[in-house]
Design an enzyme around this catalytic site. Structure first.
Site, PDB file in Angstrom:
ATOM      1  N   ARG B 315       0.441 -39.263 -15.250  1.00 38.15           N
ATOM      2  CA  ARG B 315       0.561 -39.524 -16.681  1.00 38.15           C
ATOM      3  C   ARG B 315      -0.424 -38.633 -17.436  1.00 38.15           C
ATOM      4  O   ARG B 315      -1.634 -38.778 -17.266  1.00 38.15           O
ATOM      5  CB  ARG B 315       0.227 -41.000 -16.995  1.00 38.15           C
ATOM      6  CG  ARG B 315       1.026 -42.023 -16.196  1.00 38.15           C
ATOM      7  CD  ARG B 315       2.356 -42.355 -16.826  1.00 38.15           C
ATOM      8  NE  ARG B 315       3.236 -43.063 -15.899  1.00 38.15           N
ATOM      9  CZ  ARG B 315       3.323 -44.401 -15.785  1.00 38.15           C
ATOM     10  NH1 ARG B 315       2.584 -45.167 -16.550  1.00 38.15           N
ATOM     11  NH2 ARG B 315       4.153 -44.945 -14.928  1.00 38.15           N
ATOM     12  N   GLU B 317      -1.354 -38.734 -20.328  1.00 34.07           N
ATOM     13  CA  GLU B 317      -1.796 -39.398 -21.560  1.00 34.07           C
ATOM     14  C   GLU B 317      -3.274 -39.131 -21.862  1.00 34.07           C
ATOM     15  O   GLU B 317      -4.080 -38.998 -20.947  1.00 34.07           O
ATOM     16  CB  GLU B 317      -1.590 -40.914 -21.431  1.00 34.07           C
ATOM     17  CG  GLU B 317      -0.137 -41.321 -21.542  1.00 34.07           C
ATOM     18  CD  GLU B 317       0.079 -42.770 -21.141  1.00 34.07           C
ATOM     19  OE1 GLU B 317       0.366 -43.570 -22.040  1.00 34.07           O
ATOM     20  OE2 GLU B 317      -0.022 -43.090 -19.953  1.00 34.07           O
ATOM     21  N   ARG B 323      -8.773 -48.766 -18.299  1.00 33.93           N
ATOM     22  CA  ARG B 323      -7.672 -49.108 -17.391  1.00 33.93           C
ATOM     23  C   ARG B 323      -6.605 -48.030 -17.235  1.00 33.93           C
ATOM     24  O   ARG B 323      -5.555 -48.274 -16.649  1.00 33.93           O
ATOM     25  CB  ARG B 323      -7.029 -50.433 -17.810  1.00 33.93           C
ATOM     26  CG  ARG B 323      -6.641 -50.485 -19.289  1.00 33.93           C
ATOM     27  CD  ARG B 323      -6.242 -51.886 -19.739  1.00 33.93           C
ATOM     28  NE  ARG B 323      -4.801 -51.977 -19.970  1.00 33.93           N
ATOM     29  CZ  ARG B 323      -3.990 -52.729 -19.267  1.00 33.93           C
ATOM     30  NH1 ARG B 323      -4.445 -53.482 -18.301  1.00 33.93           N
ATOM     31  NH2 ARG B 323      -2.693 -52.751 -19.530  1.00 33.93           N
ATOM     32  N   HIS B 324      -6.840 -46.846 -17.767  1.00 31.72           N
ATOM     33  CA  HIS B 324      -5.858 -45.763 -17.642  1.00 31.72           C
ATOM     34  C   HIS B 324      -6.406 -44.592 -16.833  1.00 31.72           C
ATOM     35  O   HIS B 324      -7.550 -44.194 -16.994  1.00 31.72           O
ATOM     36  CB  HIS B 324      -5.446 -45.256 -19.031  1.00 31.72           C
ATOM     37  CG  HIS B 324      -4.547 -46.204 -19.757  1.00 31.72           C
ATOM     38  ND1 HIS B 324      -5.027 -47.157 -20.622  1.00 31.72           N
ATOM     39  CD2 HIS B 324      -3.195 -46.359 -19.728  1.00 31.72           C
ATOM     40  CE1 HIS B 324      -4.010 -47.856 -21.114  1.00 31.72           C
ATOM     41  NE2 HIS B 324      -2.888 -47.397 -20.591  1.00 31.72           N
ATOM     42  N   GLU B 466      -2.241 -56.696 -18.073  1.00 31.70           N
ATOM     43  CA  GLU B 466      -0.943 -56.406 -17.478  1.00 31.70           C
ATOM     44  C   GLU B 466      -1.133 -55.541 -16.240  1.00 31.70           C
ATOM     45  O   GLU B 466      -1.856 -54.560 -16.261  1.00 31.70           O
ATOM     46  CB  GLU B 466      -0.095 -55.662 -18.527  1.00 31.70           C
ATOM     47  CG  GLU B 466       1.298 -55.319 -18.093  1.00 31.70           C
ATOM     48  CD  GLU B 466       1.454 -53.851 -17.754  1.00 31.70           C
ATOM     49  OE1 GLU B 466       1.032 -53.005 -18.545  1.00 31.70           O
ATOM     50  OE2 GLU B 466       1.987 -53.563 -16.675  1.00 31.70           O
ATOM     51  N   SER B 469       5.181 -54.190 -14.431  1.00 31.73           N
ATOM     52  CA  SER B 469       6.296 -54.181 -15.359  1.00 31.73           C
ATOM     53  C   SER B 469       7.562 -54.135 -14.540  1.00 31.73           C
ATOM     54  O   SER B 469       7.661 -53.336 -13.602  1.00 31.73           O
ATOM     55  CB  SER B 469       6.229 -52.933 -16.243  1.00 31.73           C
ATOM     56  OG  SER B 469       5.955 -53.287 -17.555  1.00 31.73           O
ATOM     57  N   ARG B 517      -5.222 -50.962 -10.279  1.00 32.68           N
ATOM     58  CA  ARG B 517      -5.373 -52.107 -11.190  1.00 32.68           C
ATOM     59  C   ARG B 517      -5.416 -53.428 -10.438  1.00 32.68           C
ATOM     60  O   ARG B 517      -6.158 -54.340 -10.802  1.00 32.68           O
ATOM     61  CB  ARG B 517      -4.212 -52.146 -12.194  1.00 32.68           C
ATOM     62  CG  ARG B 517      -4.416 -51.210 -13.344  1.00 32.68           C
ATOM     63  CD  ARG B 517      -3.474 -51.539 -14.496  1.00 32.68           C
ATOM     64  NE  ARG B 517      -3.502 -50.449 -15.471  1.00 32.68           N
ATOM     65  CZ  ARG B 517      -2.723 -50.369 -16.522  1.00 32.68           C
ATOM     66  NH1 ARG B 517      -1.830 -51.318 -16.762  1.00 32.68           N
ATOM     67  NH2 ARG B 517      -2.814 -49.357 -17.355  1.00 32.68           N
TER      68      ARG B 517
END
Lengths: 543, 543
Positions: B315, B317, B323-324, B466, B469, B517
């Site tokens: 990712r 991002e 948490r990323h 979270e 998913s 996570r």
């Protein structure tokens, strides 16, 4: 269960969750609009497919299941369903429900049809025959009009026919009472599973009998991989692959190894060389790891003792051989050693004998499925793996009239030849060749103490092809710097790696294996693209 | 075993393979030259480190092991070595041999030294005391001059002291008789393991007592990760991570799932969006997979039934949160469903209860090691996982005075708040929230049948964050095209994916989890960089 007998309205009442009564009116209007649009779309998608069953009093026994129902049915008890694989004569006269793919559909007049249903590579023959109060002529018509590879739910009674069933794996039939279509395949498939599942032998035999059967070539198969995977051989191959991965891990975990995950995004140029995929990482030059080599060694420096990793490995090589991919699954191992690189070879030896034993013990039906399309002899291997030095290998080749450079690497041809000689002499197709010339190994390989022209390294062969490379590593930073420089590597680009060895480093070694190669060679397959789910080679980046 | 008492010449005779006598003379000369050069390098590397032991009659009991010997010793019987972890009072008075890291070295006058030896996070106190005919004053001097984190081999007798040992995990001592250095660490380390292993509580306590202890910050730790990993907490974390992966796989394999490996190199732009790493693939535009979503669904279309994958996920991002990560380990599952997306949630439910149980049953000592540095409460979870609808969650938040958009997504703050409410009301920190608004889910998510503003989807939370998913997927090609278009995706770029559903597709669903996570939240840690071995974030691409 046709749309007439079981309309959406009644289906909705089965949905376990009811709409919150507190939803805002504004939202309700918006949802209603969305819903009407979606229902219209669904109706349009299914109306042309549903059968005209107005006049059939048995219409509830067949038909297309509306999408709405596949979104909403409450959980069926899984024990309500039988796996095709589990259908055998112990179930005679029992009522069963199965879901599977309609592999072939054959009408016999207007009153009977045979449907072969496939699930996970296993197949069963199902008979749809007109019977008063149970199966209508309209139902037979509906079934024969289904397209191949459509998904169906089917209920009926198991029967055991007097003679063997040729076109299916299971030796029972189902006398169908109900049949519903879950999802329709397009009427004309790009490849037929029957064609894709055919062996070369069948094609040759038919040709001799004057019949030209379809041969699906490798590229077409890979272009339509979701269809190609459906053949029994492929269902077997990827279950065998899954089993190899698990046997690999279970053995290593039982020996105290820790599973790690190292980064695939690497600063600089990985282990160097041209065969690297480069990319921009937030403005920094980066590349994809050609192996977890550096990070798995760093994990040993970090005190994890014994580690392994299963993960993708990237090679931007322009190799168009039967055994190279641009992305494959690496099985990597690294471990502290107390005294000698043979400790690593001991793990290789016991690990692979364990994997082969486990495949032979647990995957027989998958191996048979592969063998039916691609016949092969079971792998010959010894309880204790044969070890030869590189020099012994060179001498054996020389004795057989094959001259090779005693301090160079073996080429593919010499490897094959040596495999033949070893098989004849020792009766094994799996062996270890060690003490390779230092010059043909990576810079981090530990030289032999008695002769630095050789190294504490090894390759492992299956059926004459290399599958494993391993060695003791240099664990002294100063010596590692010298070796890197001697191999023409700019020491600055691997400074982090070399620095890892300055803080106290355990003697260690390890090896790497390609998962796809293990499966290919165990099953005697001729192309690595057969054992990669979605292969990547210099020309193929899809699907 | 100093170089004087055990010279290279005698070591060479222990090498199992002898030089082939048939080697060409020309090669021999070349090798001899190489060998002489290497030996000179080795001598230079070790001479400054070896102790002057000419006058010590007990010199054979200590010293630096020459590299040559670490390349050449024949295999030691592994049972000759004892693991530090295995040292306990059942071994009292027994002679043991261990290899480990010299974590601390403390001289007591000139006749005694304490050395704490660490192996895989476990530590033992070793006593080197002058004794006639066994331990010389020179040996004590040699030991006290060793640098911290050097690797040593050590032999001696196990003793059980009368009072508890504070500075080591094992409650026995070793009375050292022999000690050899395998590899020396640099004298000044960038971080000390003692400092890196210190808890915040210790630092605060010392501060109150007027003492300023070193606090190693996150970036320094990560820069010197090979040292940082050596702390007991980190040794625990990565063994727990390995255990989670294995528990995940064992559960799924026992439920008939097949492990797959899908390509990370993807044509076009993966699932779209800006958060993608792009690269050139042999002249074709390519990117790194943001998840195995498309390929795992295609594998279901290929008839594999139930699949899972453990692999890297990329990712791009610009997220700088706790948490990323830009690269993490995805645990991905996809499965046929018979009737309802609850079948997927049933797997999630049983899978995670199995993982948590397995951690609590098998990883207690690792969990304790983590807890000593980062104290945390054991995770509260129910035997059957709580399920709430999104609407119920929104209502619970509203009742608590928190207004959220009923058709939007929850932000991190609302998720945390809802976690607190759920914990108070139901006594669990692990629960499933399902029926999410369709608008906040990916295009391939199946809408709810009774209200297309919602979807057959779910998220799963641990300690208010979270981690999973999942959803039922759209398995009808025409409907999928509509959904993609409605979400602004150019259907042409995902044509291969959509076409996969034209050949008969099973209803199916699945979910994805981040391994880092799971470990972070199970252990109540505050930063995902703590549970990634070599983390990658927008600023970090090394080591």
């Amino acid at each position: 269960m046709s749309s007439e007998s079981d309309p959406p309205a009644s289906t909705q009442s089965e949905e376990p969750e009811s709409l919150s009564k507190k939803a805002a009116k504004k939202e309700a209007a918006k949802q209603e609009k969305l819903r009407r649009r979606q229902e219209a779309a669904l109706a349009a998608a299914t109306s042309s497919l549903s059968v005209d069953s107005e006049e059939d009093p048995l219409a509830a026994n067949y038909g297309d299941i509306p999408l709405l129902e596949l979104q909403s049915k409450t959980v069926a008890n899984i024990s309500d369903w039988t796996k095709v694989e589990a259908l055998n004569d112990s179930l005679e006269s029992k009522w069963v429900r199965i879901r599977g793919v309609a592999q072939t559909i054959r009408a016999v007049g207007k009153k009977m049809a045979f449907v072969v249903i496939r699930e996970n590579g296993f197949t069963v023959q199902c008979v749809v025959q007109v019977q008063p109060d149970q199966v209508s002529p309209q139902m037979v018509k509906y079934v024969t009009a289904l397209s191949r590879e459509s998904i169906v739910d089917l209920e009926g009674v198991v029967s055991v026919p007097g003679s063997p069933i040729k076109g299916a794996s299971q030796q029972v039939e189902i006398q169908v009472r109900k049949l519903y279509c879950v999802d329709r395949a397009v009427p004309t498939l790009p490849i037929n599973i029957e064609d894709a599942a055919r062996s070369e032998i069948e094609i040759e035999k038919a040709l001799q009998a004057g019949e030209q059967l379809v041969r699906v070539n490798q590229d077409t198969r890979l272009n339509y991989r979701v269809l190609d995977i459906r053949t029994p051989a492929n269902q077997g191959i990827f279950r065998i692959q899954s089993h190899v991965g698990n046997a690999f891990r279970q053995f290593l975990l039982s020996e105290g190894f820790v599973e790690i995950h190292t980064p695939k995004l690497i600063a600089g140029s990985s282990e160097g060389g041209a065969a690297v995929f480069r990319l921009d990482y937030k403005g920094q030059p980066a590349c994809l790891a050609q192996s977890p080599q550096l990070h798995k060694q760093m994990s040993i420096c970090g005190g994890l003792g014994r580690v392994f990793e299963i993960g993708p490995v990237f090679r931007a090589e322009d190799s168009f051989t039967h055994r190279h991919l641009c992305e494959f699954t690496g099985l990597d191992v690294e471990m502290e050693i107390k005294m000698h690189y043979f400790e690593v070879m001991d793990i290789v030896d016991r690990l692979f004998v364990a994997i082969f034993d486990s495949l032979n013990d647990n995957c027989q039906k998958y191996l048979e499925a592969v063998g039916r399309q691609y016949p092969f002899e079971p792998l010959k291997y010894l309880r204790q793996t044969l070890r030869l030095t590189f020099e012994e290998g060179v001498q054996m080749l020389k004795d057989a009239g094959v001259e090779v450079d005693p301090l160079g690497d073996l080429n593919t041809e010499s490897e094959r030849k040596l495999g033949q000689i070893v098989l004849e002499k020792y009766g094994t197709e799996f062996y270890i060749l060690h003490r390779y010339p230092l010059a043909v190994r990576p810079f981090y390989t530990m030289p032999c103490p008695d002769n630095p022209a050789y190294s504490n390294s090894f390759d492992v062969f299956i059926r004459g092809e290399e599958i494993i490379s391993g060695a003791q590593r240099v664990h002294k930073a100063e010596f590692l710097e010298k070796r890197a420089a001697a191999c023409g590597i700019d020491v600055k680009t691997i400074a982090t790696y070399i620095d890892s060895f300055r803080y106290g480093a355990f003697p260690h070694g390890g090896f790497g294996v390609g998962l796809e190669r293990v499966v290919m060679l165990f099953c005697g397959l001729n192309n690595i693209r057969k054992t990669s789910l979605y292969p990547r080679d210099p020309l193929r980046l899809a699907p």
